[in-house]
Design an enzyme around this catalytic site. Structure first.
Site, PDB file in Angstrom:
ATOM      1  N   LYS A  14       2.067  -3.626   7.828  1.00 47.73           N
ATOM      2  CA  LYS A  14       1.111  -2.699   7.399  1.00 47.73           C
ATOM      3  C   LYS A  14      -0.285  -2.946   7.391  1.00 47.73           C
ATOM      4  O   LYS A  14      -0.959  -3.997   6.833  1.00 47.73           O
ATOM      5  CB  LYS A  14       1.312  -1.928   5.896  1.00 47.73           C
ATOM      6  CG  LYS A  14       0.634  -0.763   5.598  1.00 47.73           C
ATOM      7  CD  LYS A  14       1.385  -0.450   4.278  1.00 47.73           C
ATOM      8  CE  LYS A  14       1.014   1.019   3.791  1.00 47.73           C
ATOM      9  NZ  LYS A  14       1.539   1.433   2.420  1.00 47.73           N
ATOM     10  N   CYS A  70       2.855   4.275   6.765  1.00 50.45           N
ATOM     11  CA  CYS A  70       2.202   5.356   5.993  1.00 50.45           C
ATOM     12  C   CYS A  70       0.979   5.299   5.962  1.00 50.45           C
ATOM     13  O   CYS A  70       0.233   6.098   6.937  1.00 50.45           O
ATOM     14  CB  CYS A  70       2.757   4.802   4.521  1.00 50.45           C
ATOM     15  SG  CYS A  70       2.761   6.091   3.082  1.00 50.45           S
ATOM     16  N   GLU A 121       9.743   3.772   4.516  1.00 52.90           N
ATOM     17  CA  GLU A 121       8.773   2.643   3.948  1.00 52.90           C
ATOM     18  C   GLU A 121       9.488   2.009   2.479  1.00 52.90           C
ATOM     19  O   GLU A 121      10.058   2.930   2.003  1.00 52.90           O
ATOM     20  CB  GLU A 121       7.459   3.335   3.631  1.00 52.90           C
ATOM     21  CG  GLU A 121       6.287   2.020   2.907  1.00 52.90           C
ATOM     22  CD  GLU A 121       5.234   2.696   2.671  1.00 52.90           C
ATOM     23  OE1 GLU A 121       4.914   3.617   2.405  1.00 52.90           O
ATOM     24  OE2 GLU A 121       4.057   1.675   2.650  1.00 52.90           O
TER      25      GLU A 121
HETATM   26  N1  LIG Z   1       1.810   5.177   0.385  1.00 55.89           N
HETATM   27  C1  LIG Z   1       0.722   5.088   1.117  1.00 55.89           C
HETATM   28  O1  LIG Z   1       0.605   4.174   1.888  1.00 55.89           O
HETATM   29  C2  LIG Z   1      -0.047   6.092   1.835  1.00 55.89           C
HETATM   30  C3  LIG Z   1      -0.014   7.400   0.806  1.00 55.89           C
HETATM   31  O2  LIG Z   1       0.779   7.752  -0.035  1.00 55.89           O
HETATM   32  C4  LIG Z   1      -1.342   8.332   1.197  1.00 55.89           C
HETATM   33  O3  LIG Z   1      -1.865   8.029   2.226  1.00 55.89           O
HETATM   34  O4  LIG Z   1      -1.356   9.475   0.648  1.00 55.89           O
END
Ligand SMILES: NC(=O)CC(=O)C(=O)O
Length: 284
Positions: free
Chosen positions: A122, A163, A47
């Site tokens: 996302k 994520c 990401e």
């Molecule tokens: N960074 C994200 O999108 C998610 C995350 O860090 C988490 O769910 O913990």
């Protein structure tokens, strides 16, 4: 029923990222070439692999993916996929829609010929507030995507999330029901949520659906404003961690096969034992 047509080598690149976008892209290329030389057929980046991760950085680094504006990252990823003849799941980049000026956290997927196969925005924005630990509100600057992404490849179907999307089992469940053999999540958990949930969620999504799960993080940089957890990993359909990195830059490869999926599904046949007559709302 076979869902992975032939064995494949999946590589995750846990990239050391910095503030210089061109340098990040060049470093990504070096690591993807390394993965391809090791036999990778599908390569995954983290990401926000070409920018620091933070709401203040998204507007500055955002690129339009709408022609005729040439996106630097789009062109670079397409060229690297072609150069290495790999399917490239290009982590994510901040995207700006030039018409609405809305910003998204977006993943681009390219074929071994360098053609764009999929664009995933996302869906679930990372909005959390754990007092004394971490507050992060992607929705202060980003807009959410509104569709799920399944990528068709010569190996079979791969589901894609970014994520925070991994926290929502419905996404992986729906992808598995559409016949995906794996869910891939470029992600960047942190030093609070990483130790708690990163591995747990990867293994849970695998066991729920009896598919492969891959989570690909940036390397940890304690000089950055956001400290990524790292620990990129590939989990097999039985919930077993096949490969995992620590917090530094690195590449891992895992061989995925349909035999393993079928073996797990035969042993514990939950995929055919579901009781949609009892939980009708889920079936709908
Ligand atoms: N960074 C994200 O999108 C998610 C995350 O860090 C988490 O769910 O913990």
């Amino acid at each position: 029923m076979s869902i992975l047509k032939q064995p494949l080598k999946l590589a995750l690149v846990q990239l050391a990222t910095g503030a210089d976008k061109a340098a990040n892209l060049a470093r990504a290329r070096t690591k993807i070439v390394e993965a391809a030389k090791a036999g990778a057929n599908v390569v995954v980046l983290p990401e926000c692999f070409n920018s620091p991760y933070g709401t203040n950085f998204f507007p500055q680094y955002a690129e339009s993916l709408t022609p005729p504006t040439a996106s630097q990252s789009f062109s670079a990823l397409s060229a690297i996929a072609k150069e290495t003849s790999t399917y490239l799941i290009g982590g994510s980049i901040p995207e700006v829609d030039p018409t609405t000026q809305k910003l998204y956290n977006t993943s681009l997927v390219f074929s071994p010929a360098g053609e764009l196969l999929a664009t995933h925005r996302k869906i679930h924005l990372f909005d959390i507030d754990i007092p004394g630990k971490i507050r992060f509100k992607e929705s202060e600057v980003l807009s959410p995507g509104d569709s799920m992404t399944v990528v068709d490849t010569e190996y079979g179907k791969i589901g894609l999330g970014i994520c925070y999307d991994v926290r929502f089992p419905e996404l992986a469940m729906t992808a598995a029901r559409k016949g995906c053999f794996a869910m891939v999540y470029p992600g960047a958990f942190n030093m609070t949520t990483g130790p708690l949930h990163w591995s747990l969620l990867a293994r849970a999504r695998a066991v729920d659906n009896q598919i492969y799960i891959a989570l690909c993080s940036p390397a940890r940089d304690m000089n950055a404003s956001y400290h990524a957890w790292g620990h990129s990993m590939v989990v097999d359909p039985n919930g077993e961690v096949m490969q995992e990195l620590e917090d530094s830059e690195g590449v891992i490869l895992a061989e995925l096969s349909d035999e393993r999926i079928q073996e797990v599904r035969k042993g514990i046949p939950v995929t055919t034992q579901r009781r949609f007559d009892v939980y009708k709302d889920v079936a709908n």
